[in-house]
Write a protein that holds these residues in place. Structure first.
Motif, short mmCIF file in Angstrom:
data_model
loop_
_atom_site.label_atom_id
_atom_site.label_comp_id
_atom_site.label_asym_id
_atom_site.label_seq_id
_atom_site.Cartn_x
_atom_site.Cartn_y
_atom_site.Cartn_z
N ASN A 1 -2.22 7.06 3.07
CA ASN A 1 -3.46 7.17 2.91
C ASN A 1 -4.37 7.59 2.41
N ASN B 1 2.89 6.38 7.18
CA ASN B 1 3.70 5.52 7.76
C ASN B 1 4.25 5.82 6.33
N ALA C 1 2.19 4.76 0.79
CA ALA C 1 3.00 5.53 2.54
C ALA C 1 1.91 6.13 3.28
N GLN D 1 0.95 -1.13 0.04
CA GLN D 1 0.33 -0.39 -0.01
C GLN D 1 1.13 1.01 0.11
N PRO E 1 0.07 2.38 10.02
CA PRO E 1 0.30 1.52 8.26
C PRO E 1 -1.79 1.59 8.96
#
Length: 217
Positions: free
Chosen positions: A90, A189, A88, A86, A185
């Motif tokens: 979101n 992150n 870094a 995913q 996360p």
């Protein structure tokens, strides 16, 4: 040495010089196009961040005067990189925006926003001002929280590419990012020191330092 030998030496030397010149050009930093950056800002970013990088409220950060290297990195962090599960950072909205930008587009729009003048912000909560100042300037030794000023500077100007300018940033946005760093996360992150620091802050401390930062100049 005969003519053929001399010719081959000259040819070999010229070829070597050509390689060196090509390598030098490849190492040159990519120059931003501010006009193109302004066009991208107007078409893609202005509705949230403002045409000049001064967003209308704390839901979206002010980008005016931010370090261009830092902005480029953040845009890249919204994209899921090869080998990663995913991104870094979101954020579905920003992921869609960043996906449409080439690396040159990112450089251009970041340079444009960096060239703009940030409007000053203001702290609003007098009751937490002293606590916010204490955290920003001195940290919280007993909790292992370093002073924000040690990385972001005494007036919140930051360090190019590494630490963003915070001066005058919306308190709501700063608080939201500290909470995202707490989550790691699934939230944010892309900076391990900030992840560790944010986890040690209470909700009250986050709000206090975020409000203090809003009035920092």
């Amino acid at each position: 040495m005969n003519r053929l030998g001399k010719f081959l030496v000259v040819l070999h030397t010229a070829a070597g010089l050509s390689v060196l010149v090509a390598q030098a050009h490849a190492a040159d930093p990519v120059k931003p196009d501010l006009n193109r950056g302004q066009a991208i800002a107007a078409q893609v970013c202005a509705s949230c961040h403002g045409a000049d990088g001064n967003s209308a409220g704390g839901a979206f950060p002010k980008l005016a005067g931010q370090h261009p290297e830092y902005l480029v990195k953040q845009l890249k962090d919204y994209k899921t990189q090869p080998g990663a599960k995913q991104a870094a950072r979101n954020n579905p909205i920003m992921a869609g925006m960043a996906a449409a930008l080439s690396e040159q587009d990112m450089i251009n729009v970041s340079a444009f926003y960096a060239s703009q003048v940030a409007k000053p912000g203001y702290a609003h909560n007098k009751e937490t001002l002293a606590l916010g100042q204490k955290i920003y300037r001195g940290g919280i030794a007993e909790k292992g929280v370093p002073a924000c000023a040690s990385c972001h500077g005494p007036t919140g100007q930051g360090i190019p590419s590494q630490y963003p300018r915070l001066s005058g940033q919306w308190a709501d946005y700063v608080a939201a990012q500290l909470v995202a760093f707490q989550q790691g996360p699934g939230g944010r992150n892309n900076n391990e020191p900030m992840h560790a620091t944010a986890q040690r802050l209470s909700d009250k401390e986050i709000k206090a330092v975020a409000d203090y930062i809003a009035g920092l100049h």
